[in-house]
Motif scaffolding. Structure first.
Motif, PDB file in Angstrom:
ATOM      1  N   ILE A  71      31.015  35.508  38.966  1.00  0.00           N
ATOM      2  CA  ILE A  71      31.231  36.332  39.867  1.00  0.00           C
ATOM      3  C   ILE A  71      31.730  36.619  40.334  1.00  0.00           C
ATOM      4  O   ILE A  71      32.279  37.701  40.758  1.00  0.00           O
ATOM      5  CB  ILE A  71      29.324  36.803  40.138  1.00  0.00           C
ATOM      6  N   ALA A  72      32.009  35.475  40.717  1.00  0.00           N
ATOM      7  CA  ALA A  72      33.227  35.508  42.199  1.00  0.00           C
ATOM      8  C   ALA A  72      34.085  35.912  41.435  1.00  0.00           C
ATOM      9  O   ALA A  72      35.482  36.094  41.832  1.00  0.00           O
ATOM     10  CB  ALA A  72      33.270  33.719  42.992  1.00  0.00           C
ATOM     11  N   ALA A  73      33.963  34.676  39.963  1.00  0.00           N
ATOM     12  CA  ALA A  73      35.836  35.074  39.559  1.00  0.00           C
ATOM     13  C   ALA A  73      35.941  36.783  39.091  1.00  0.00           C
ATOM     14  O   ALA A  73      37.491  36.900  38.803  1.00  0.00           O
ATOM     15  CB  ALA A  73      35.796  34.429  38.118  1.00  0.00           C
ATOM     16  N   ALA A  74      34.846  37.259  38.360  1.00  0.00           N
ATOM     17  CA  ALA A  74      35.579  39.109  37.742  1.00  0.00           C
ATOM     18  C   ALA A  74      36.007  39.409  39.545  1.00  0.00           C
ATOM     19  O   ALA A  74      36.632  40.556  39.048  1.00  0.00           O
ATOM     20  CB  ALA A  74      33.873  39.114  37.201  1.00  0.00           C
ATOM     21  N   ILE A  75      35.633  39.127  40.222  1.00  0.00           N
ATOM     22  CA  ILE A  75      35.082  39.735  41.870  1.00  0.00           C
ATOM     23  C   ILE A  75      36.981  39.347  41.859  1.00  0.00           C
ATOM     24  O   ILE A  75      37.909  40.472  42.137  1.00  0.00           O
ATOM     25  CB  ILE A  75      34.620  39.922  42.996  1.00  0.00           C
ATOM     26  N   GLY A 120      46.906  42.891  33.137  1.00  0.00           N
ATOM     27  CA  GLY A 120      46.409  43.784  31.578  1.00  0.00           C
ATOM     28  C   GLY A 120      44.869  43.551  31.609  1.00  0.00           C
ATOM     29  O   GLY A 120      43.984  44.204  30.329  1.00  0.00           O
ATOM     30  N   LEU A 121      44.998  42.199  31.636  1.00  0.00           N
ATOM     31  CA  LEU A 121      43.781  41.609  31.123  1.00  0.00           C
ATOM     32  C   LEU A 121      42.556  40.994  31.843  1.00  0.00           C
ATOM     33  O   LEU A 121      41.665  40.793  32.157  1.00  0.00           O
ATOM     34  CB  LEU A 121      44.045  39.816  30.369  1.00  0.00           C
ATOM     35  N   ALA A 122      43.044  42.004  33.452  1.00  0.00           N
ATOM     36  CA  ALA A 122      42.044  41.398  34.368  1.00  0.00           C
ATOM     37  C   ALA A 122      40.844  42.364  34.362  1.00  0.00           C
ATOM     38  O   ALA A 122      39.608  41.811  35.218  1.00  0.00           O
ATOM     39  CB  ALA A 122      42.905  42.418  36.064  1.00  0.00           C
ATOM     40  N   VAL A 123      41.049  43.426  34.182  1.00  0.00           N
ATOM     41  CA  VAL A 123      39.622  44.667  33.944  1.00  0.00           C
ATOM     42  C   VAL A 123      39.021  44.102  33.090  1.00  0.00           C
ATOM     43  O   VAL A 123      37.311  43.842  33.774  1.00  0.00           O
ATOM     44  CB  VAL A 123      39.882  45.365  34.253  1.00  0.00           C
ATOM     45  N   PRO A 124      38.751  44.312  31.737  1.00  0.00           N
ATOM     46  CA  PRO A 124      38.481  43.301  30.818  1.00  0.00           C
ATOM     47  C   PRO A 124      37.574  42.407  30.700  1.00  0.00           C
ATOM     48  O   PRO A 124      36.597  41.378  30.496  1.00  0.00           O
ATOM     49  CB  PRO A 124      39.254  44.263  29.259  1.00  0.00           C
ATOM     50  N   VAL A 125      38.414  41.491  31.394  1.00  0.00           N
ATOM     51  CA  VAL A 125      38.233  40.008  31.584  1.00  0.00           C
ATOM     52  C   VAL A 125      36.921  39.984  32.534  1.00  0.00           C
ATOM     53  O   VAL A 125      36.014  38.820  32.435  1.00  0.00           O
ATOM     54  CB  VAL A 125      39.430  38.656  31.760  1.00  0.00           C
ATOM     55  N   CYS A 159      32.916  38.227  32.296  1.00  0.00           N
ATOM     56  CA  CYS A 159      32.615  37.510  33.410  1.00  0.00           C
ATOM     57  C   CYS A 159      31.209  38.126  33.424  1.00  0.00           C
ATOM     58  O   CYS A 159      30.257  37.014  33.525  1.00  0.00           O
ATOM     59  CB  CYS A 159      33.451  36.891  34.802  1.00  0.00           C
ATOM     60  N   LEU A 160      31.027  38.858  34.301  1.00  0.00           N
ATOM     61  CA  LEU A 160      29.714  39.646  34.457  1.00  0.00           C
ATOM     62  C   LEU A 160      29.126  40.352  33.322  1.00  0.00           C
ATOM     63  O   LEU A 160      27.366  39.464  33.628  1.00  0.00           O
ATOM     64  CB  LEU A 160      30.265  41.319  34.676  1.00  0.00           C
ATOM     65  N   ILE A 207      23.564  40.533  44.632  1.00  0.00           N
ATOM     66  CA  ILE A 207      25.787  39.494  44.513  1.00  0.00           C
ATOM     67  C   ILE A 207      26.268  39.659  43.884  1.00  0.00           C
ATOM     68  O   ILE A 207      27.169  39.677  45.127  1.00  0.00           O
ATOM     69  CB  ILE A 207      25.208  37.777  43.859  1.00  0.00           C
ATOM     70  N   PHE A 208      26.301  40.701  43.619  1.00  0.00           N
ATOM     71  CA  PHE A 208      27.666  41.767  42.922  1.00  0.00           C
ATOM     72  C   PHE A 208      28.173  42.074  43.799  1.00  0.00           C
ATOM     73  O   PHE A 208      29.272  42.185  43.664  1.00  0.00           O
ATOM     74  CB  PHE A 208      27.608  41.452  41.018  1.00  0.00           C
ATOM     75  N   MET A 209      26.857  42.867  44.296  1.00  0.00           N
ATOM     76  CA  MET A 209      27.597  44.269  45.418  1.00  0.00           C
ATOM     77  C   MET A 209      27.147  43.192  46.415  1.00  0.00           C
ATOM     78  O   MET A 209      28.589  43.857  47.541  1.00  0.00           O
ATOM     79  CB  MET A 209      26.075  45.133  45.610  1.00  0.00           C
ATOM     80  N   CYS A 210      27.200  42.748  46.987  1.00  0.00           N
ATOM     81  CA  CYS A 210      27.515  41.333  48.060  1.00  0.00           C
ATOM     82  C   CYS A 210      28.898  41.012  48.569  1.00  0.00           C
ATOM     83  O   CYS A 210      29.273  40.814  49.808  1.00  0.00           O
ATOM     84  CB  CYS A 210      26.017  40.842  49.254  1.00  0.00           C
ATOM     85  N   LEU A 211      28.906  40.062  47.057  1.00  0.00           N
ATOM     86  CA  LEU A 211      30.147  38.953  47.887  1.00  0.00           C
ATOM     87  C   LEU A 211      31.811  40.123  48.203  1.00  0.00           C
ATOM     88  O   LEU A 211      32.452  39.733  48.819  1.00  0.00           O
ATOM     89  CB  LEU A 211      30.649  38.702  46.200  1.00  0.00           C
ATOM     90  N   PRO A 212      31.973  41.191  47.301  1.00  0.00           N
ATOM     91  CA  PRO A 212      32.972  41.906  47.616  1.00  0.00           C
ATOM     92  C   PRO A 212      32.876  42.092  49.089  1.00  0.00           C
ATOM     93  O   PRO A 212      33.814  42.407  49.701  1.00  0.00           O
ATOM     94  CB  PRO A 212      32.906  43.222  47.153  1.00  0.00           C
TER      95      PRO A 212
END
Length: 198
Positions: free
Chosen positions: A13-17, A35-40, A44-45, A68-73
């Motif tokens: 999750i942290a890597a995706a954020i 270019g690969l950030a969003v699909p990767v 990860c999610l 956790i995904f909503m709180c880490l950002p």
């Protein structure tokens, strides 16, 4: 084993954020990475969601994972705000603090805030519940399996609707599309009742 899966899921999750943040900034990063950030990040999610379901039950694991995904950002948001605050000149900060609010400075801002408010507190959760009930009504399998799918689709659709409502540049349009999605899901849920098949 549960602890290891949890740590890996949080790291993904942290890597995706982080990837989404890099994509948002778009500075000093090779074009291939951008270019690969969003699909990767989405990959990860998805892997993280699978690990949450494996480590715990699907309903509890996905709920905690999305929380956790909503709180880490919030960490990144707070850090950006703090960095912008300390880097701003003192005179600029003082003027910003002392300047009276001008209600005519940004026309329509109140309406946009209202749209996001409605989207977060009413439309997004109702749409999530409608999609969850749709999964409960139409997914195959035993009752416990359908319940797990219902929780998954509720959590996922709620999170997507929440992000869409908050991030949209035209929040009223996004709120309307979310509401239409919820209405369509509700209509499909009530179809067996209306046709007398249940």
């Amino acid at each position: 084993m549960t602890f290891i899966l949890t740590v890996i899921a949080i790291a993904l999750i942290a890597a995706a954020i982080g990837l989404l943040y890099v994509k948002w900034r778009g500075e000093g990063v090779p074009a291939l990475v951008l270019g690969l950030a969003v699909p990767v990040a989405w990959g990860c999610l998805c892997v993280s969601a699978a690990l949450w379901m494996r480590a715990y039950t699907p309903d509890f694991g996905l709920s905690v994972g999305f929380l956790i995904f909503m709180c880490l950002p919030l960490i990144i948001i707070g850090w950006q705000g703090y960095r912008g605050w300390i880097s701003a000149p003192l005179s600029h900060r003082e003027r910003r603090e002392k300047a009276p609010a001008d209600p005519t400075a940004s026309p329509g801002k109140g309406l946009r805030i209202t749209a996001r408010f409605l989207s977060c507190l009413i439309v997004a959760p109702v749409t999530g519940m409608a999609v969850g009930l749709l999964a409960w009504a139409y997914m195959p399998g035993h009752g416990s399996t359908r319940y797990a799918w219902a929780v998954f689709f509720f959590t996922f659709s709620f999170a997507v609707a929440l992000m869409a409502g908050l991030a949209a540049q035209r929040p009223w349009r996004a709120t309307g599309l979310i509401a239409l999605t919820g209405a369509a899901a509700s209509a499909l849920v009530s179809l067996p009742i209306l046709t007398g098949s249940v």
